[in-house]
Design an enzyme around this catalytic site. Structure first.
Site, PDB file in Angstrom:
ATOM      1  CD  GLU A 151      -2.765  -1.417   2.386  1.00  0.00           C
ATOM      2  OE1 GLU A 151      -2.815  -0.485   3.210  1.00  0.00           O
ATOM      3  OE2 GLU A 151      -3.421  -2.462   2.532  1.00  0.00           O
ATOM      4  CG  ASN A 192      -0.508  -7.040  -1.214  1.00  0.00           C
ATOM      5  OD1 ASN A 192      -1.043  -7.643  -2.140  1.00  0.00           O
ATOM      6  ND2 ASN A 192      -1.079  -6.932  -0.008  1.00  0.00           N
ATOM      7  CG  HIS A 228      -9.747  -5.833   0.644  1.00  0.00           C
ATOM      8  ND1 HIS A 228     -10.089  -6.949   1.384  1.00  0.00           N
ATOM      9  CD2 HIS A 228      -8.442  -5.587   0.908  1.00  0.00           C
ATOM     10  CE1 HIS A 228      -9.032  -7.360   2.072  1.00  0.00           C
ATOM     11  NE2 HIS A 228      -8.007  -6.564   1.796  1.00  0.00           N
TER      12      HIS A 228
HETATM   13  O1  G3I Z   1      -3.915  -9.648  18.990  1.00  0.00           O
HETATM   14  C1  G3I Z   1      -3.955  -8.324  19.550  1.00  0.00           C
HETATM   15  C2  G3I Z   1      -4.492  -8.392  20.973  1.00  0.00           C
HETATM   16  O2  G3I Z   1      -3.588  -9.141  21.784  1.00  0.00           O
HETATM   17  C3  G3I Z   1      -4.632  -6.975  21.501  1.00  0.00           C
HETATM   18  O3  G3I Z   1      -5.194  -7.022  22.804  1.00  0.00           O
HETATM   19  C4  G3I Z   1      -5.541  -6.184  20.540  1.00  0.00           C
HETATM   20  C5  G3I Z   1      -5.719  -4.753  20.996  1.00  0.00           C
HETATM   21  O4  G3I Z   1      -4.541  -4.038  20.693  1.00  0.00           O
HETATM   22  O5  G3I Z   1      -4.939  -6.144  19.238  1.00  0.00           O
HETATM   23  C6  G3I Z   1      -4.862  -7.456  18.699  1.00  0.00           C
HETATM   24  O6  G3I Z   1      -4.257  -7.368  17.439  1.00  0.00           O
HETATM   25  C7  G3I Z   1      -5.113  -6.846  16.416  1.00  0.00           C
HETATM   26  C8  G3I Z   1      -5.020  -7.831  15.246  1.00  0.00           C
HETATM   27  O7  G3I Z   1      -5.716  -7.322  14.108  1.00  0.00           O
HETATM   28  C9  G3I Z   1      -5.598  -9.181  15.629  1.00  0.00           C
HETATM   29  O8  G3I Z   1      -6.967  -9.045  15.828  1.00  0.00           O
HETATM   30  C10 G3I Z   1      -4.551  -5.483  15.995  1.00  0.00           C
HETATM   31  O9  G3I Z   1      -4.766  -4.553  17.038  1.00  0.00           O
HETATM   32  C11 G3I Z   1      -5.265  -5.022  14.734  1.00  0.00           C
HETATM   33  O10 G3I Z   1      -4.621  -3.829  14.228  1.00  0.00           O
HETATM   34  C12 G3I Z   1      -5.128  -6.095  13.645  1.00  0.00           C
HETATM   35  O11 G3I Z   1      -5.899  -5.670  12.534  1.00  0.00           O
HETATM   36  C13 G3I Z   1      -5.473  -6.237  11.265  1.00  0.00           C
HETATM   37  C14 G3I Z   1      -5.196  -5.056  10.318  1.00  0.00           C
HETATM   38  O12 G3I Z   1      -4.862  -5.571   9.003  1.00  0.00           O
HETATM   39  C15 G3I Z   1      -4.017  -4.230  10.805  1.00  0.00           C
HETATM   40  O13 G3I Z   1      -2.896  -5.050  10.903  1.00  0.00           O
HETATM   41  C16 G3I Z   1      -6.610  -7.077  10.727  1.00  0.00           C
HETATM   42  O14 G3I Z   1      -6.730  -8.254  11.529  1.00  0.00           O
HETATM   43  C17 G3I Z   1      -6.300  -7.498   9.280  1.00  0.00           C
HETATM   44  O15 G3I Z   1      -7.424  -8.150   8.703  1.00  0.00           O
HETATM   45  C18 G3I Z   1      -5.960  -6.271   8.421  1.00  0.00           C
HETATM   46  O16 G3I Z   1      -5.568  -6.772   7.165  1.00  0.00           O
HETATM   47  C19 G3I Z   1      -5.197  -5.763   6.210  1.00  0.00           C
HETATM   48  C20 G3I Z   1      -3.982  -6.268   5.436  1.00  0.00           C
HETATM   49  O17 G3I Z   1      -2.912  -6.515   6.335  1.00  0.00           O
HETATM   50  C21 G3I Z   1      -3.567  -5.259   4.375  1.00  0.00           C
HETATM   51  N1  G3I Z   1      -4.693  -4.996   3.465  1.00  0.00           N
HETATM   52  C22 G3I Z   1      -5.920  -4.531   4.169  1.00  0.00           C
HETATM   53  C23 G3I Z   1      -6.348  -5.560   5.206  1.00  0.00           C
HETATM   54  C24 G3I Z   1      -7.637  -5.157   5.882  1.00  0.00           C
HETATM   55  O18 G3I Z   1      -7.431  -3.993   6.630  1.00  0.00           O
END
Ligand code: G3I
Length: 340
Positions: A151, A192, A228
């Site tokens: 991105e 990507n 997406h």
């Molecule tokens: O696992 C921790 C947990 O221990 C903690 O208590 C909690 C609060 O901070 O956070 C949890 O981690 C979260 C993680 O998802 C697992 O649920 C992160 O905060 C959260 O930022 C993370 O979000 C991910 C996001 O990318 C940012 O990394 C989403 O799951 C994921 O689906 C999303 O995927 C992105 C791709 O990487 C790039 N393209 C877009 C796509 C959708 O946004």
């Protein structure tokens, strides 16, 4: 021994998911069509969900860690690497004879403050090379491909404001690719991006960047188009854009497929979604250097969409009860299998 209704419900859902499996898995059918995989995401959260894990094991062959390989999960503070969760995911893949797409090394999101605060070129160069060297090096030979940079563009085709671009300009991109190539010369290295699914300045900028990287013999092997998608809005142009990306002669892959429906979801919208999943699957089949399709989630229950884009829902192939949707049957139909 008394089984609670919840546990019984979960067991039934697993039996349903397994017994309803089509003659072959999505992955096997995709490989029979000459592609490398049909994939999905996995991480410690999904591995704790038996319904999801059962479907992942049964249907998919390539896995992208949803978050555990991102910078702030791996090197939250400088020099302190935490591979616990990413190791669990890579070990799960190996035990289940699956492959991994590493995601993602250099991204403006999930960057710890200590990285964001860097202002000089030499320090940031060293930090990027060290991070990539350690992460890619740890999984050398065990990761099929890496989303090296993710991105990098704004919607208007300009470079996104990130510490990487602020301090190093576009040079952070070849720097990242060469560091990854040095750490694992056999891994396929991808750029990507999302919203490459329709004509406009973003895909134009991507095409120009790829041409520039290729002219400098940068070690880049593929373009990941996240896809997406929004039903009834950004799907019909996918085949032409995928073809345009493939004209670079690099591998192309659909890396984060989901097709969101405007709430309220109804049977008509689900039928349209089936046609759209068929169109996107067919688009990859019809392009030689499209190597595979990866979904971004198993069940509508666990998708990132409803919490991030609340006016949308139901973007995936299994519903909230882990039952296969008509969209799943559409994909199986395109792949030449008979939906169970
Ligand atoms: O696992 C921790 C947990 O221990 C903690 O208590 C909690 C609060 O901070 O956070 C949890 O981690 C979260 C993680 O998802 C697992 O649920 C992160 O905060 C959260 O930022 C993370 O979000 C991910 C996001 O990318 C940012 O990394 C989403 O799951 C994921 O689906 C999303 O995927 C992105 C791709 O990487 C790039 N393209 C877009 C796509 C959708 O946004």
């Amino acid at each position: 021994m008394k089984i609670s209704s919840t546990a019984l419900g979960a067991l039934c859902a697993i039996r349903l998911a397994v017994t309803e499996t089509s003659a072959e898995s999505l992955n096997a059918m995709m490989k029979a069509k000459g592609k490398l995989y049909f994939g999905n995401i996995v991480d410690t959260n999904t591995l704790a969900e038996p319904n999801a894990t059962e479907i992942l094991k049964t249907e998919f062959g390539m896995f992208t860690p949803e978050y555990s390989m991102k910078w702030n999960f791996i090197q939250a503070s400088q020099g302190k690497f935490t591979f616990d969760n990413s190791d669990k995911v890579v070990d799960w893949a190996r035990k289940n004879d699956k492959q991994i797409r590493g995601h993602t090394l250099v991204w403006h999101q999930n960057i710890p403050d200590w990285v964001d605060a860097i202002t000089d070129k030499a320090s940031l160069t060293k930090v990027i090379e060290n991070h990539i060297g350690k992460v890619v090096g740890r999984y050398r030979g065990r990761v099929y491909a890496w989303d090296v940079v993710n991105e990098v563009f704004n919607e208007n085709g300009t470079f996104r404001n990130s510490v990487f671009h602020r301090v190093l300009g576009q040079d952070f991109i070849p720097l990242a690719f060469e560091a990854a190539h040095k750490a694992d010369p056999n891994a396929r290295l991808y750029i990507n991006e999302y919203n490459l699914d329709f004509p406009g300045p973003k895909i134009d900028a991507m095409m120009n960047l790829i041409q520039s990287l290729q002219s400098k013999n940068v070690s880049i092997h593929g373009i990941g188009t996240q896809s997406h998608l929004t039903s009834n809005k950004t799907v019909d142009t996918v085949p032409a854009q995928l073809k345009r990306l493939a004209s670079t002669k690099l591998d192309v892959a659909i890396t984060e497929l989901d097709i969101r429906l405007k709430r309220p979801v109804d049977d008509e919208k689900l039928a349209k979604q089936k046609q759209e999943y068929e169109l996107v699957t067919r688009a990859c089949l019809e392009i030689n250097n499209c190597v595979g399709v990866s979904m971004w989630g198993v069940s509508d229950k666990d998708s990132w969409i409803p919490s991030t884009l609340p006016e949308f829902d139901a973007p995936l192939l299994w519903n909230k009860k882990f039952e296969r949707k008509v969209a799943y049957k559409g994909v199986v139909g395109v792949l030449g299998g008979e939906p169970g």
